[in-house]
Scaffold this active site. Structure first.
Site, PDB file in Angstrom:
ATOM      1  CE  LYS A   1      -4.398  -1.921   1.211  1.00  0.00           C
ATOM      2  NZ  LYS A   1      -5.352  -2.334   2.231  1.00  0.00           N
TER       3      LYS A   1
ATOM      4  NE  ARG B   1      -7.473  -8.567   0.478  1.00  0.00           N
ATOM      5  CZ  ARG B   1      -7.101  -7.776  -0.519  1.00  0.00           C
ATOM      6  NH1 ARG B   1      -6.100  -6.922  -0.366  1.00  0.00           N
ATOM      7  NH2 ARG B   1      -7.740  -7.836  -1.679  1.00  0.00           N
TER       8      ARG B   1
HETATM    9  N1  HH2 Z   1      -7.413  -4.048   0.883  1.00  0.00           N
HETATM   10  C1  HH2 Z   1      -7.794  -4.047  -0.413  1.00  0.00           C
HETATM   11  C2  HH2 Z   1      -8.874  -4.836  -0.839  1.00  0.00           C
HETATM   12  N2  HH2 Z   1      -9.547  -5.622   0.029  1.00  0.00           N
HETATM   13  N3  HH2 Z   1      -9.840  -6.446   2.230  1.00  0.00           N
HETATM   14  C3  HH2 Z   1      -9.490  -6.438   3.522  1.00  0.00           C
HETATM   15  N4  HH2 Z   1     -10.143  -7.208   4.397  1.00  0.00           N
HETATM   16  N5  HH2 Z   1      -8.443  -5.670   3.987  1.00  0.00           N
HETATM   17  C4  HH2 Z   1      -7.735  -4.853   3.157  1.00  0.00           C
HETATM   18  O1  HH2 Z   1      -6.818  -4.148   3.646  1.00  0.00           O
HETATM   19  C5  HH2 Z   1      -8.082  -4.821   1.770  1.00  0.00           C
HETATM   20  C6  HH2 Z   1      -9.165  -5.641   1.339  1.00  0.00           C
HETATM   21  C7  HH2 Z   1      -7.040  -3.196  -1.397  1.00  0.00           C
HETATM   22  O2  HH2 Z   1      -5.948  -3.896  -1.928  1.00  0.00           O
HETATM   23  P1  HH2 Z   1      -5.928  -4.598  -3.365  1.00  0.00           P
HETATM   24  O3  HH2 Z   1      -6.922  -5.713  -3.444  1.00  0.00           O
HETATM   25  O4  HH2 Z   1      -4.545  -5.003  -3.679  1.00  0.00           O
HETATM   26  O5  HH2 Z   1      -6.285  -3.451  -4.368  1.00  0.00           O
HETATM   27  P2  HH2 Z   1      -7.609  -3.066  -5.143  1.00  0.00           P
HETATM   28  O6  HH2 Z   1      -8.650  -2.743  -4.143  1.00  0.00           O
HETATM   29  O7  HH2 Z   1      -7.200  -1.869  -5.956  1.00  0.00           O
HETATM   30  O8  HH2 Z   1      -8.027  -4.236  -5.994  1.00  0.00           O
END
Ligand code: HH2
Length: 283
Positions: free
Chosen positions: A229, A264
């Site tokens: 992040k 995660r």
């Molecule tokens: N962060 C993201 C998405 N889902 N779920 C939980 N429980 N906790 C988190 O910190 C979290 C999440 C964002 O990360 P990412 O999936 O890599 O990116 P994007 O939302 O752009 O797909």
């Protein structure tokens, strides 16, 4: 290597420990099926490639795969139900046999994914998007992760402010847990997540990591999603999210030390090694 008995369903134990409260760690590998995710958007749009990638993450040590079809990065535009289903369903189906969580705020998407084998609902809105999702989780006997987010992805980073970010996140998670329990979800099925990067400044994210034990004190497994992040990019000066695996591992080791047990991540292998070393110090 022999493993300790997991203290919550399906956990991926990293090493044995004599401390029952400290002995289970679960790595949740991220499988984003989106064109616009902040660090891996567009990489796994083809379902076969997403499934193969998920299986690689399992081989590297993930105990659970989080499949998502809607980016929640700051500024992301919402995706409709049909499009989200089109993205995630072939991937959830292709991962049959693996432990899968569905990263969605939508009841219809969760229902379809669970029918295809998903066993956990990861709802970044903590059942505020579609409150009926709580009843579905309860009736289907699923695990769920409730995450804190201030505002919504399109606007959440505009000007996040808190009097005390940790107390406010804690109060929010307690309230959302109470809602879920009132809807019939057993407390034992609930994981909590501070929502790093969701309506938070760099300072807020660091403060949440620093005082994570205050959220762990709520008594439920805490999930941390620091992976790649932006706050880690600011601290390290690494512009490219793909260069933030070491920073992610460092954040996760600190979170582990403060009691988080589910991580995660995009980069499973380095996280696995880092957490194995952290866990070894608790023997
Ligand atoms: N962060 C993201 C998405 N889902 N779920 C939980 N429980 N906790 C988190 O910190 C979290 C999440 C964002 O990360 P990412 O999936 O890599 O990116 P994007 O939302 O752009 O797909």
């Amino acid at each position: 290597m022999s493993f300790a008995r997991p203290d919550f369903a399906g956990a991926h134990p990293i090493r044995p420990s004599r401390r029952p409260d400290r002995d289970v760690t679960l790595i949740m590998g991220i499988v984003n099926v989106t064109p616009d995710s902040f660090s891996d958007g567009g990489l796994h749009l083809d379902p076969r490639s997403a499934v193969a990638y998920g299986r690689e993450l399992l081989a590297e040590g993930a105990g659970l795969l989080d499949v998502g079809g809607e980016s929640t990065r700051p500024g992301a535009e919402p995706v409709g139900v049909e499009e989200e289903l089109r993205r995630v369903m072939p991937v959830v189906e292709g991962l049959a046999g693996a432990r899968v969580s569905i990263d969605t705020t939508k009841l219809a998407v969760a229902q379809a994914a669970v029918a295809a084998g998903a066993s956990l609902v990861n709802d970044v809105s903590a059942f505020r998007g579609e409150p009926a999702l709580a009843g579905f989780v309860a009736d289907a006997g699923l695990d769920c992760c409730l995450m804190h987010m201030a505002g919504e992805p399109r606007t959440m980073q505009a000007d996040p402010r808190y009097e005390d970010v940790v107390s406010e996140v804690k109060a929010f998670l307690e309230a959302r847990m109470a809602f879920a329990v009132a809807e019939g979800v057993p407390e034992a099925r609930i994981w909590l997540d501070p929502g790093l990067g969701f309506g938070k400044t760099v300072g807020h994210n660091l403060e949440l990591l620093r005082r994570l034990d205050e959220l762990v004190a709520l008594g439920r497994p805490v999930l941390v999603g620091a992976s790649r992040k932006r706050f880690l990019g600011v601290v390290t000066g690494r512009q490219d999210p793909a260069d933030r695996a070491v920073a992610t591992a460092a954040a996760n080791v600190l979170a582990y030390e403060r009691g988080a047990r589910i991580f995660r991540v995009h980069d499973v292998a380095p996280t696995r090694d880092a957490l194995a070393v952290a866990a070894a110090t608790f023997a």
